[in-house]
Design a protein around this motif. Structure first.
Motif: not given
Ligand code: C2E
Ligand code: CA
Ligand code: CA
Ligand code: CA
Length: 274
Positions: A114-116, A147-149, A177-183, A197-198
């Motif tokens: 995973s990259i940011n 890919i983290e967004i 795609f990863v949703l980072d910092d969710f919340g 987003i998965s």
């Protein structure tokens, strides 16, 4: 605007001067470091709570400059975003991550890397194209790249069709795609309809405060929300066994954090994989 306040005005301008100065030094050294490929990458494992296996790692940038010492990502990334050098850091990290994913794959470990990414990188119209070219050049299968967004990225991107298009094109090729910092965002979930987003990654602040009943309910709600949308849910910043047990009990899929391992060198990760 003087008298008693005179001193504080002088010191304010002094400190903003110092900040500007620091920024321009960091920028100058960063240009050089990018040129000489003096940045490096650490990898932090993600563990599947069902099997106990490491199935993915997150690539995190590290920079220890010979003149100004180590610069933390929390200082480095905002400066890089402002100056545009984030695009250079992004391509460096992508290249490294792809090369490493291929090395692990050839050693018999199909782990995802995973990259940011910053929103600024996706404003480059050629972003999707250059990611696909890097996959091709390094021989990395698209399904090994994530890919983290951040949620903040997602909120900006939902208004930018150019970004959405590029994300969809990459998803079509098999990139996740990863949703980072969710919340940590502000309520709107519109981006969920628009962006491919998965995976949801629950922000570590929620995990660190799991001692409170209220936060347990909040995290449980986030996990159930993710599941109801058929998303995979990752918790980051997991530091204790109790946190892991709670997350297992509510059906969270993956954990990442010091409890499993700190961000580590490729050698350390390879030995964890054995
Ligand atoms: P992030 O993407 O949310 O990454 C997780 C951060 O939490 C990392 O900090 C990691 O070292 C730290 N961490 C991991 N497990 C634990 C834990 O159990 N407890 C605690 N307290 N912390 C933990 P790091 O490496 O300092 O990176 C900070 C941020 O900088 C990242 O947050 C990410 O937003 C950004 N970043 C790092 N590398 C890159 C990069 O290559 N590109 C971009 N665009 N951003 C990056
Ligand atoms: Ca991340
Ligand atoms: Ca995060
Ligand atoms: Ca963060």
């Amino acid at each position: 605007v003087r008298s008693a306040g005179g001193d504080s005005i002088v010191s304010l301008s002094k400190s903003s001067h110092a900040a500007l100065n620091r920024r321009s030094i960091v920028e100058k050294r960063l240009l050089l470091a990018l040129d000489q490929k003096n940045l490096h990458v650490l990898y932090q494992p993600q563990v599947d709570l069902k099997s106990g296996n490491i199935t993915a790692v997150e690539a995190l940038v590290r920079w220890d400059d010979e003149e100004i010492g180590a610069v933390s990502p929390d200082e480095l990334i905002p400066i890089a975003e402002e100056t545009g050098l984030i695009n250079n850091i992004g391509s460096f990290m992508l290249e490294k991550a792809c090369e490493q994913a291929v090395l692990w794959k050839n050693a018999g470990h199909a782990i995802k890397v995973s990259i940011n990414s910053s929103v600024r990188e996706f404003r480059d119209k050629n972003m999707a194209k250059s990611i696909l070219e890097t996959l091709e050049r390094t021989g990395c299968p698209a399904n090994l790249l994530q890919i983290e967004i951040t949620e903040k990225f997602a909120l900006e991107a939902e208004a930018e069709t150019g970004i959405i298009k590029q994300m969809r094109a990459l998803e079509k090729e098999g990139i996740v795609f990863v949703l980072d910092d969710f919340g940590t965002g502000y309520g709107s979930f519109r981006y969920m309809q628009l962006l491919p987003i998965s995976i949801l990654k629950i922000d570590q602040t929620f995990i660190h405060s799991l001692k409170s009943k209220k936060n347990q309910q909040l995290v449980n709600g986030m996990v159930q929300l993710g599941k109801s949308m058929n998303l995979t849910v990752v918790a980051e910043g997991v530091e204790t066994e109790e946190q892991m047990q709670f997350l297992t009990s509510i059906g969270c899929d993956f954990i990442q954090g010091y409890f499993v391992s700190k961000p580590s060198s490729t050698e350390e990760i390879s030995s964890l994989l054995l």
